[in-house]
Design an enzyme around this catalytic site. Structure first.
Site, PDB file in Angstrom:
ATOM      1  N   CYS A   7      45.229  35.820  31.780  1.00 48.19           N
ATOM      2  CA  CYS A   7      45.630  37.287  32.066  1.00 48.19           C
ATOM      3  C   CYS A   7      45.757  37.946  30.789  1.00 48.19           C
ATOM      4  CB  CYS A   7      46.697  37.374  32.990  1.00 48.19           C
ATOM      5  SG  CYS A   7      48.328  36.616  32.203  1.00 48.19           S
ATOM      6  N   ASN A  10      50.091  36.497  29.428  1.00 49.39           N
ATOM      7  CA  ASN A  10      50.091  35.133  29.796  1.00 49.39           C
ATOM      8  C   ASN A  10      51.834  34.888  29.930  1.00 49.39           C
ATOM      9  OD1 ASN A  10      50.021  31.994  27.893  1.00 49.39           O
ATOM     10  ND2 ASN A  10      49.608  32.196  30.012  1.00 49.39           N
ATOM     11  N   CYS A  12      52.985  36.544  33.320  1.00 49.27           N
ATOM     12  CA  CYS A  12      53.198  36.759  34.699  1.00 49.27           C
ATOM     13  C   CYS A  12      52.206  36.141  35.427  1.00 49.27           C
ATOM     14  CB  CYS A  12      53.064  38.462  34.862  1.00 49.27           C
ATOM     15  SG  CYS A  12      54.372  39.360  34.361  1.00 49.27           S
ATOM     16  N   ARG A  13      50.901  36.670  35.498  1.00 47.38           N
ATOM     17  CA  ARG A  13      50.019  36.179  36.527  1.00 47.38           C
ATOM     18  C   ARG A  13      49.367  34.554  36.239  1.00 47.38           C
ATOM     19  NH1 ARG A  13      46.343  41.093  35.977  1.00 47.38           N
ATOM     20  NH2 ARG A  13      47.195  40.974  34.110  1.00 47.38           N
ATOM     21  N   SER A  14      48.803  34.577  34.691  1.00 43.56           N
ATOM     22  CA  SER A  14      48.232  33.345  34.383  1.00 43.56           C
ATOM     23  C   SER A  14      49.294  32.049  34.516  1.00 43.56           C
ATOM     24  CB  SER A  14      47.288  33.292  33.223  1.00 43.56           C
ATOM     25  OG  SER A  14      48.028  33.658  32.105  1.00 43.56           O
ATOM     26  N   ASP A 121      48.330  43.514  38.192  1.00 37.93           N
ATOM     27  CA  ASP A 121      49.311  42.943  37.302  1.00 37.93           C
ATOM     28  C   ASP A 121      50.754  43.643  37.821  1.00 37.93           C
ATOM     29  OD1 ASP A 121      51.074  43.065  35.171  1.00 37.93           O
ATOM     30  OD2 ASP A 121      49.680  44.132  33.696  1.00 37.93           O
TER      31      ASP A 121
END
Ligand code: 4NP
Length: 153
Positions: A7, A10, A12-14, A121
Site C-alpha cells: 500500500c 505500509n 494501515c492496509r498492507s 485508504d
C-alpha cells in the site's frame, strides 16, 4: 510461494493483508510480507486502528514494522498484491521486465475479477473504514489462501 502486500504507507492496509493472509494459509512453505510505496512511516508499527481490528479477529500484527518497497522485491517475491490503482501504478513504474510486471496484481481482483477495485485508504477516516478494509481483505485473502493451499497439494 512468496507474496508481498503493498500500500502507500505500509501502516494501515498492507499490514492487515499480510496478517490476514498469514492466518489463512496452511502451507508452511509460504512467505508473506508487506511494504509501502512511500517511506513516510519507515520503521513504525501498524496504525493503532489496524492493530485493533486485527486483534478483534484474533490476528496479531504488532510485530510488523513499516518498510519501503524496493526494486529487489521483484526478485524476492512471486506475487505482489497492491491495494489500489495508485500503488499499482507506482510499483509497475519500478519494474523493467515483463516478467516482473506480471507479478503485480490488484488484490480485490481476487474477489471481484477484472473490476480493478481499490481498497480505500482508511488513514484519514473513522474506525468504520478499518472494519470495511478488514472485511474486503478478508474475502480476498480467503481466495488467495485457498489457491496457495490448492497448488501446494
Ligand atoms: P496505508 O495508509 O497506505 O494503508 O498504510 C496510509 C498511511 C499513511 C499515509 C497515507 C496512507 N500518509 O500519508 O502518511
Amino acid at each position: 510461494m512468496r507474496i508481498l502486500m503493498v500500500c502507500l504507507g505500509n501502516i494501515c492496509r498492507s499490514p492487515l493483508a499480510e496478517g490476514i493472509l498469514q492466518s489463512k494459509v496452511n502451507f508452511k512453505g509460504t512467505f508473506i510480507d508487506s511494504a509501502g510505496t512511500s517511506g513516510f512511516h519507515e520503521g513504525e508499527l501498524p496504525n493503532k486502528r489496524s492493530i485493533e481490528v486485527a486483534f478483534k479477529n484474533n490476528i496479531d500484527i504488532k510485530q510488523q514494522r513499516s518498510r519501503k518497497f524496493v526494486v529487489e522485491d521483484f526478485e524476492n517475491f512471486d506475487l505482489i498484491y497492491t491495494m489500489d490503482e495508485s500503488n499499482y501504478n507506482d510499483v509497475i513504474k519500478l519494474s523493467n521486465k515483463e516478467v516482473d510486471k506480471q507479478k503485480v496484481k490488484m488484490i480485490l481482483n481476487e474477489s471481484f475479477p477484472d473490476q480493478n477495485l481499490n481498497v480505500p485508504d482508511p488513514y484519514y477516516g473513522g474506525d468504520d473504514g478499518f472494519k470495511n478494509v478488514f472485511n474486503m481483505l478478508n474475502d480476498a485473502c480467503t481466495i488467495i489462501a485457498s489457491k496457495i493451499d490448492e497448488n501446494a497439494r
